[in-house]
Enzyme design. Sequence first.
Site, mmCIF file in Angstrom:
data_model
loop_
_atom_site.group_PDB
_atom_site.id
_atom_site.type_symbol
_atom_site.label_atom_id
_atom_site.label_comp_id
_atom_site.label_asym_id
_atom_site.label_seq_id
_atom_site.Cartn_x
_atom_site.Cartn_y
_atom_site.Cartn_z
ATOM 1 N N ARG A 57 0.823 -1.200 0.000
ATOM 2 C CA ARG A 57 0.000 0.000 0.000
ATOM 3 C C ARG A 57 0.870 1.269 0.000
ATOM 4 N NH1 ARG A 57 -1.893 1.013 4.243
ATOM 5 N NH2 ARG A 57 -0.899 -0.561 5.562
ATOM 6 N N LYS A 197 -8.776 -2.373 0.695
ATOM 7 C CA LYS A 197 -8.682 -1.570 1.912
ATOM 8 C C LYS A 197 -9.481 -0.276 1.826
ATOM 9 C CE LYS A 197 -6.281 -4.343 4.436
ATOM 10 N NZ LYS A 197 -6.966 -5.048 5.559
ATOM 11 N N HIS A 216 -10.680 -4.994 12.162
ATOM 12 C CA HIS A 216 -9.660 -5.600 11.307
ATOM 13 C C HIS A 216 -9.231 -6.895 11.984
ATOM 14 C CE1 HIS A 216 -5.435 -5.446 9.341
ATOM 15 N NE2 HIS A 216 -6.301 -5.991 8.522
ATOM 16 N N SER A 234 0.252 -7.842 10.362
ATOM 17 C CA SER A 234 0.883 -8.768 9.426
ATOM 18 C C SER A 234 2.045 -9.510 10.088
ATOM 19 C CB SER A 234 1.395 -7.980 8.215
ATOM 20 O OG SER A 234 2.016 -8.832 7.291
ATOM 21 N N LYS A 238 -2.518 -14.216 12.098
ATOM 22 C CA LYS A 238 -3.969 -14.034 12.121
ATOM 23 C C LYS A 238 -4.671 -14.970 11.134
ATOM 24 C CE LYS A 238 -5.342 -10.020 10.608
ATOM 25 N NZ LYS A 238 -6.084 -10.221 9.319
ATOM 26 N N THR A 239 -4.194 -14.981 9.897
ATOM 27 C CA THR A 239 -4.813 -15.839 8.885
ATOM 28 C C THR A 239 -4.535 -17.304 9.172
ATOM 29 O OG1 THR A 239 -4.659 -14.112 7.203
ATOM 30 C CG2 THR A 239 -4.902 -16.361 6.420
ATOM 31 N N ASP A 253 -10.347 -11.308 7.385
ATOM 32 C CA ASP A 253 -9.667 -10.040 7.603
ATOM 33 C C ASP A 253 -10.516 -8.905 8.146
ATOM 34 O OD1 ASP A 253 -7.136 -8.720 7.398
ATOM 35 O OD2 ASP A 253 -7.872 -7.634 5.658
ATOM 36 N N ARG A 319 1.308 -12.318 -2.018
ATOM 37 C CA ARG A 319 -0.077 -12.507 -1.580
ATOM 38 C C ARG A 319 -0.840 -13.472 -2.485
ATOM 39 N NH1 ARG A 319 -2.073 -9.838 3.249
ATOM 40 N NH2 ARG A 319 -0.565 -8.190 3.702
#
Length: 532
Positions: A57, A197, A216, A234, A238-239, A253, A319
């Site tokens: 980003r 986003k 988030h 990140s 989390k994932t 997410d 990704r």
Amino acid sequence: MSTITAETLAAEIANKARSVAYNDTAAQLVEYAIARKEGRLSADGAFVTDTGQFTGRSPSDKFIVRDELTDKLVWWDNTKALSPKHFDVLLADFTQSLADKHLFSQQLYAGADLKHQLNVAVMTPSAWHALFIRNLLIRPALAALEGFAPNVTILHNPEFKADPARHGTRSETVIALDFSRNIVLIGGTAYAGEIKKSVFSLFNFHAPSDGVLPMHCSANTGKDGDTALFFGLSGTGKTTLSTDPERVLIGDDEHGWSDDGIFNLEGGCYAKTINLSQKAEPEIYAATKKFGTVLENVVMDEATHELDFADGSKTENTRAAYPLYVLDNVSRTGTGPTPTNIVLLTADAFGVLPPIARLNAEQAIYHFLSGYTAKVAGTERGVTEPQATFSACFGAPFMSLHPTVYGRMLKKRIKESLAECWLINTGWTGGAYGVGQRISIKDTRALLNAALSGALVNVPSRTDPVFGFSVPISVPGVDSTLLNPRDTWVDKEAYDRQSAKLVSLFEDNFGKFAAADAQIAEAGPRLAVAAE
């Protein structure tokens, strides 16, 4: 400011375009993208593409229109303002940049809860970006597309170059959001995460006024219907931890928490793939082999088209974007009941935090507002030792309102739901990064499973003298030494110095929130105790 709306803008763009392909399927979009040389297929059929100059980003190029609606509400310390006049000039030029082009338009939903659902139209000259957002948001049934009226329109053109003098931007790259009309303009960058986003940023602004807490986080449910939330920056897992074969994934997410429970904002996952392995993350690994999955900046063998997830030469931020339906164990409704457990994840490279701790409501909000994790040496140029990263609400770049707004809402939800709150450290033990070792996924999963099952609620525990939270003394299947990080260090005095350093960083960071809620500020660690 012009009177154009999200709906009329979509119609205007369609009228000026050479042609518009509405709601092409994944197969159609892949065909277009391959024909236009936007990317290639992997050996297993996933679509592999490069995002060019931008592999992440561009937060410094994100702007929100400062008008009567946003002036007193937006967290301006966190984002740049764009005047309505500059936005209208930008919009006119952006619209012209799409004229006479063949466009791909995807008409999608954001929000699995019908009460809080947004109708989103994304228009782009790039087939693979259309495929990306089709994977990430919720695809309406064919019947629902008849008469689809967007209340959010996103115009995307990677080739558009903003003019700072004319448009009020910082550079030729721009992500501009008009919250009054729900119009988003994204130009000068091919990084697809900007589209995703921008939807979340818009949702974060509007949801609180509807009584919905935007989050988030990942979410899943157990066999007994208990819901767990996973907050984390990140690299914290989390994932990985929410994608559990023993639990049903609600979403990867972005979620909302309403009076009715949890709902997913999206219909897909955007998972990091650097060092992805079939053993550690089987579900995500399998998704990278599905036709229609979009792989960004993943290195591929020129001859065999086999993927090398360990190669970060293009970026560490490789990704995979895929729809949730490619996973076997996923919620078909995108919703879940009020959470039973809330998990805050951190990867502490200082080697100070325990692998698990139980938090009271005030401690949970303190760590939620802190949003701590750590960068490790070698991941960025010039980083030679662990560096603390604090991102409020575990997603500061997307928090359109002040973090304390979301903090107060979460505190209220925790009190009302009686949810158990946990801090889980997936970082280092036995020393800081470079000396100690990373806590294993096996141990983390054992600790997480014990927490989610309720097995840790009444076990013997100790109160951490510095952080004040409760740490279990023993957990079945986990070495008890691991639970007290100081015991894992050979040099205890070095641990104490490292602990004092981390606490100092916490206190310095939280200073900007301390005045908002004294009770929350008191729930943080104490430097004086750490020094002792």
